[in-house]
Scaffold this motif. Sequence first.
Motif, PDB file in Angstrom:
ATOM      1  N   ASN A 357       0.867  -1.188   0.000  1.00 53.38           N
ATOM      2  CA  ASN A 357       0.000   0.000   0.000  1.00 53.38           C
ATOM      3  C   ASN A 357       0.891   1.221   0.000  1.00 53.38           C
ATOM      4  OD1 ASN A 357      -2.700  -1.050   0.389  1.00 53.38           O
ATOM      5  ND2 ASN A 357      -1.951  -1.770   2.374  1.00 53.38           N
ATOM      6  N   ILE A 358       0.584   2.183  -0.848  1.00 54.53           N
ATOM      7  CA  ILE A 358       1.397   3.397  -0.856  1.00 54.53           C
ATOM      8  C   ILE A 358       0.911   4.283   0.288  1.00 54.53           C
ATOM      9  CG2 ILE A 358       2.076   5.426  -2.177  1.00 54.53           C
ATOM     10  CD1 ILE A 358       2.259   3.703  -4.569  1.00 54.53           C
ATOM     11  N   GLY A 359       1.697   4.345   1.341  1.00 52.81           N
ATOM     12  CA  GLY A 359       1.321   5.139   2.527  1.00 52.81           C
ATOM     13  C   GLY A 359       0.349   4.366   3.381  1.00 52.81           C
ATOM     14  N   HIS A 360       0.219   4.762   4.646  1.00 52.51           N
ATOM     15  CA  HIS A 360      -0.698   4.064   5.545  1.00 52.51           C
ATOM     16  C   HIS A 360      -2.051   4.769   5.568  1.00 52.51           C
ATOM     17  CE1 HIS A 360       1.169   7.270   7.735  1.00 52.51           C
ATOM     18  NE2 HIS A 360       0.197   7.238   8.618  1.00 52.51           N
ATOM     19  N   HIS A 361      -2.203   5.861   4.728  1.00 50.28           N
ATOM     20  CA  HIS A 361      -3.451   6.626   4.727  1.00 50.28           C
ATOM     21  C   HIS A 361      -4.561   5.865   4.034  1.00 50.28           C
ATOM     22  CE1 HIS A 361      -1.170   9.841   6.360  1.00 50.28           C
ATOM     23  NE2 HIS A 361      -0.354   9.831   5.340  1.00 50.28           N
ATOM     24  N   THR A 362      -4.223   4.708   3.466  1.00 53.54           N
ATOM     25  CA  THR A 362      -5.231   3.892   2.789  1.00 53.54           C
ATOM     26  C   THR A 362      -6.252   3.339   3.780  1.00 53.54           C
ATOM     27  OG1 THR A 362      -5.525   1.823   1.638  1.00 53.54           O
ATOM     28  CG2 THR A 362      -3.550   1.985   2.928  1.00 53.54           C
ATOM     29  N   PHE A 363      -5.877   3.218   5.071  1.00 56.23           N
ATOM     30  CA  PHE A 363      -6.781   2.643   6.074  1.00 56.23           C
ATOM     31  C   PHE A 363      -8.131   3.370   6.077  1.00 56.23           C
ATOM     32  CE2 PHE A 363      -4.008   0.222   9.355  1.00 56.23           C
ATOM     33  CZ  PHE A 363      -3.381  -0.440   8.318  1.00 56.23           C
ATOM     34  N   GLY A 364      -9.185   2.619   5.824  1.00 52.97           N
ATOM     35  CA  GLY A 364     -10.534   3.183   5.891  1.00 52.97           C
ATOM     36  C   GLY A 364     -10.967   3.891   4.622  1.00 52.97           C
ATOM     37  N   GLN A 365     -10.045   4.143   3.679  1.00 51.59           N
ATOM     38  CA  GLN A 365     -10.415   4.866   2.451  1.00 51.59           C
ATOM     39  C   GLN A 365     -11.095   3.917   1.449  1.00 51.59           C
ATOM     40  OE1 GLN A 365      -9.763   8.279   2.097  1.00 51.59           O
ATOM     41  NE2 GLN A 365      -9.281   7.971   4.266  1.00 51.59           N
ATOM     42  N   ASP A 366     -11.789   4.528   0.461  1.00 49.89           N
ATOM     43  CA  ASP A 366     -12.421   3.703  -0.569  1.00 49.89           C
ATOM     44  C   ASP A 366     -11.491   3.471  -1.753  1.00 49.89           C
ATOM     45  OD1 ASP A 366     -14.776   3.359   0.814  1.00 49.89           O
ATOM     46  OD2 ASP A 366     -15.576   5.270   0.110  1.00 49.89           O
ATOM     47  N   ASP A 367     -10.463   4.336  -1.878  1.00 51.97           N
ATOM     48  CA  ASP A 367      -9.518   4.232  -2.997  1.00 51.97           C
ATOM     49  C   ASP A 367      -8.147   3.810  -2.479  1.00 51.97           C
ATOM     50  OD1 ASP A 367     -11.590   5.327  -4.304  1.00 51.97           O
ATOM     51  OD2 ASP A 367     -10.447   6.894  -5.299  1.00 51.97           O
ATOM     52  N   ASN A 368      -7.312   3.380  -3.388  1.00 46.79           N
ATOM     53  CA  ASN A 368      -5.983   2.952  -2.979  1.00 46.79           C
ATOM     54  C   ASN A 368      -5.067   2.951  -4.206  1.00 46.79           C
ATOM     55  OD1 ASN A 368      -4.066   2.034  -1.257  1.00 46.79           O
ATOM     56  ND2 ASN A 368      -4.939  -0.010  -0.942  1.00 46.79           N
ATOM     57  N   THR A 369      -3.764   3.004  -3.972  1.00 50.14           N
ATOM     58  CA  THR A 369      -2.769   2.782  -5.030  1.00 50.14           C
ATOM     59  C   THR A 369      -1.846   1.710  -4.479  1.00 50.14           C
ATOM     60  OG1 THR A 369      -2.819   5.136  -5.515  1.00 50.14           O
ATOM     61  CG2 THR A 369      -1.014   3.876  -6.487  1.00 50.14           C
ATOM     62  N   VAL A 370      -1.536   0.694  -5.260  1.00 47.43           N
ATOM     63  CA  VAL A 370      -0.688  -0.374  -4.718  1.00 47.43           C
ATOM     64  C   VAL A 370       0.450  -0.718  -5.674  1.00 47.43           C
ATOM     65  CG1 VAL A 370      -2.578  -1.409  -3.378  1.00 47.43           C
ATOM     66  CG2 VAL A 370      -2.071  -2.292  -5.659  1.00 47.43           C
ATOM     67  N   ILE A 371       1.468  -1.337  -5.113  1.00 44.63           N
ATOM     68  CA  ILE A 371       2.577  -1.852  -5.924  1.00 44.63           C
ATOM     69  C   ILE A 371       2.666  -3.357  -5.693  1.00 44.63           C
ATOM     70  CG2 ILE A 371       5.045  -1.692  -6.421  1.00 44.63           C
ATOM     71  CD1 ILE A 371       5.159   1.005  -5.265  1.00 44.63           C
ATOM     72  N   LEU A 372       2.758  -4.103  -6.788  1.00 42.29           N
ATOM     73  CA  LEU A 372       2.905  -5.560  -6.667  1.00 42.29           C
ATOM     74  C   LEU A 372       4.385  -5.914  -6.767  1.00 42.29           C
ATOM     75  CD1 LEU A 372       0.102  -6.918  -9.055  1.00 42.29           C
ATOM     76  CD2 LEU A 372      -0.059  -6.171  -6.679  1.00 42.29           C
ATOM     77  N   PHE A 373       4.856  -6.712  -5.817  1.00 41.88           N
ATOM     78  CA  PHE A 373       6.249  -7.174  -5.842  1.00 41.88           C
ATOM     79  C   PHE A 373       6.251  -8.675  -6.083  1.00 41.88           C
ATOM     80  CE2 PHE A 373       6.096  -3.478  -3.096  1.00 41.88           C
ATOM     81  CZ  PHE A 373       7.209  -2.751  -3.472  1.00 41.88           C
ATOM     82  N   ASP A 374       7.013  -9.094  -7.106  1.00 46.63           N
ATOM     83  CA  ASP A 374       7.215 -10.534  -7.274  1.00 46.63           C
ATOM     84  C   ASP A 374       8.676 -10.777  -7.621  1.00 46.63           C
ATOM     85  OD1 ASP A 374       7.491  -9.938  -9.933  1.00 46.63           O
ATOM     86  OD2 ASP A 374       5.672 -10.954 -10.584  1.00 46.63           O
ATOM     87  N   GLU A 375       9.022 -12.000  -8.039  1.00 47.30           N
ATOM     88  CA  GLU A 375      10.450 -12.302  -8.237  1.00 47.30           C
ATOM     89  C   GLU A 375      11.031 -11.545  -9.433  1.00 47.30           C
ATOM     90  OE1 GLU A 375       7.996 -14.221  -9.004  1.00 47.30           O
ATOM     91  OE2 GLU A 375       8.385 -15.122 -10.950  1.00 47.30           O
ATOM     92  N   THR A 376      10.145 -10.968 -10.278  1.00 49.59           N
ATOM     93  CA  THR A 376      10.676 -10.259 -11.447  1.00 49.59           C
ATOM     94  C   THR A 376      10.845  -8.760 -11.190  1.00 49.59           C
ATOM     95  OG1 THR A 376       8.483  -9.844 -12.352  1.00 49.59           O
ATOM     96  CG2 THR A 376       9.560 -11.895 -13.037  1.00 49.59           C
ATOM     97  N   GLY A 377      10.332  -8.260 -10.084  1.00 48.55           N
ATOM     98  CA  GLY A 377      10.426  -6.822  -9.812  1.00 48.55           C
ATOM     99  C   GLY A 377       9.126  -6.281  -9.264  1.00 48.55           C
ATOM    100  N   HIS A 378       8.803  -5.038  -9.648  1.00 53.00           N
ATOM    101  CA  HIS A 378       7.543  -4.490  -9.118  1.00 53.00           C
ATOM    102  C   HIS A 378       6.734  -3.782 -10.200  1.00 53.00           C
ATOM    103  CE1 HIS A 378      10.266  -0.983  -8.631  1.00 53.00           C
ATOM    104  NE2 HIS A 378       9.172  -0.298  -8.913  1.00 53.00           N
ATOM    105  N   THR A 379       5.401  -3.749 -10.003  1.00 53.91           N
ATOM    106  CA  THR A 379       4.469  -3.115 -10.935  1.00 53.91           C
ATOM    107  C   THR A 379       3.502  -2.263 -10.120  1.00 53.91           C
ATOM    108  OG1 THR A 379       4.278  -5.377 -11.778  1.00 53.91           O
ATOM    109  CG2 THR A 379       2.969  -3.691 -12.913  1.00 53.91           C
ATOM    110  N   VAL A 380       3.201  -1.062 -10.609  1.00 53.33           N
ATOM    111  CA  VAL A 380       2.247  -0.197  -9.903  1.00 53.33           C
ATOM    112  C   VAL A 380       0.848  -0.412 -10.463  1.00 53.33           C
ATOM    113  CG1 VAL A 380       1.600   2.207  -9.430  1.00 53.33           C
ATOM    114  CG2 VAL A 380       4.022   1.552  -9.498  1.00 53.33           C
ATOM    115  N   LEU A 381      -0.136  -0.593  -9.582  1.00 53.12           N
ATOM    116  CA  LEU A 381      -1.541  -0.564 -10.012  1.00 53.12           C
ATOM    117  C   LEU A 381      -2.063   0.824  -9.620  1.00 53.12           C
ATOM    118  CD1 LEU A 381      -3.004  -4.049  -8.916  1.00 53.12           C
ATOM    119  CD2 LEU A 381      -1.920  -3.406 -11.065  1.00 53.12           C
ATOM    120  N   PRO A 382      -2.351   1.668 -10.618  1.00 51.21           N
ATOM    121  CA  PRO A 382      -2.673   3.063 -10.323  1.00 51.21           C
ATOM    122  C   PRO A 382      -3.937   3.224  -9.470  1.00 51.21           C
ATOM    123  CG  PRO A 382      -2.610   2.655 -12.698  1.00 51.21           C
ATOM    124  CD  PRO A 382      -2.416   1.347 -12.037  1.00 51.21           C
ATOM    125  N   ARG A 383      -4.072   4.414  -8.900  1.00 51.89           N
ATOM    126  CA  ARG A 383      -5.155   4.710  -7.976  1.00 51.89           C
ATOM    127  C   ARG A 383      -6.513   4.310  -8.553  1.00 51.89           C
ATOM    128  NH1 ARG A 383      -4.623   6.908  -3.554  1.00 51.89           N
ATOM    129  NH2 ARG A 383      -6.473   7.395  -2.358  1.00 51.89           N
TER     130      ARG A 383
END
Length: 408
Positions: A357-383
Amino acid sequence: MTMDLKDKKIVLGLSGGVACYKAAELCRALTREGASVQVVMTEAATHFITAVTMQALSGNPVHTDQWDTRIANNMAHIDLTRGADAILVAPCSADFMRKLAHGACDDLLSTLCLARPRAVPLLVAPAMNVEMWQNPATQRNLAQLRADGVAIFGPAAGEQACGEVGLGRMLEPLDLLEELIAAFQPKLLAGRRVLITAGPTFEAIDPVRGITNLSSGKMGYAIARAAREAGADVTLVSGPTALPTPHGVRRTDVQSAQQMHDAVMAAVGGQHVFIGVAAVADWRVVNASDQKMKKQEDGAAPVLQFEQNADILACVAATTSLSGWPYCVGFAAETENLVEYGAIKREKKGIPLLVGNIGHHTFGQDDNTVILFDETGHTVLPRADKLTLARQLISEIAKRLEQRSLLK
Ligand code: C5P
């Protein structure tokens, strides 16, 4: 509101039953999600709710008559289903189930169901007295409808308008809405079992007080819903939240991290995917009082002693190393250096996929921006809203399960 039915054309059929009163709310819920709703009522349905009500709520003329001479070509049974995305019969009475099962076409609604193009799914929400539902004749018709590829939503069990109790209640409008939306989602996890933790935990200090955190459970519940929509069998182990259980999801409620650990370990056998979304307390209070603690005359504050809780995700990941299952997904909320910490945390936890989760301000919100980490690196899923992100995450997980099975 995700407008999940935007541009969808839904034919909403009502047959005769007291549950017609719920069809009014359902119609509203469908239009609120962006659907264009065309209501067709049997003659029996008009005894329970007026066509005027359904006209006002759908914003479209309501068809009740097979012999309506105002329709130029008298082909309403054909025209209404061409271009439709689905026909939903709610309520579907025992008699209307009989008609559908036998291909009857003696009123407008049954005729248009029979005349629908194959690509237009027929979905029905049975509503009837418990004895009518359990009658072997109805069960025969039900089996026939299933064999014909008709989707059956419900019925639910509970108190009935007739005063009897049992199976036969029509699903609530919002549950039907969830079912309909799910019908349009790709079945990426069909046949898969998915176990999810969600919400905060609550660590007791005394019988009425405790330590918790600001997790609302929204992300975990959205993921549970998205997994169910994708065709999975979903178990949700939830800390205290105020959220309704997503329709069709099995839910176990817990309070403490210890209870969450025990519930997860009891359910983990045979699961294909484990997603730890819960904000689990890292510590529990070991000197919690059996009685409510009293304020001291001298103003002395209580001294709490803590012990570290087991890391549920790590415990599940340890079972994976034995059988290869379940595929483990973790979450991380960092307040700084997420890209660096996320990659390290994934390795440390020994899991193939970590969602940051980008920042801890996501708690309780309806929207979010996340980054996926796997063995190949990372990908952003936009807000995006949490349900949209949850669907994207489910699709990413399905993709990785597919790759795994190809490698085997
Ligand atoms: O180490 P951290 O608490 O940041 O890791 C977060 C991830 O670990 C989340 O997926 C959370 O659900 C899981 N977790 C857990 N049990 C704990 C602590 C965290 O399953 N005791």
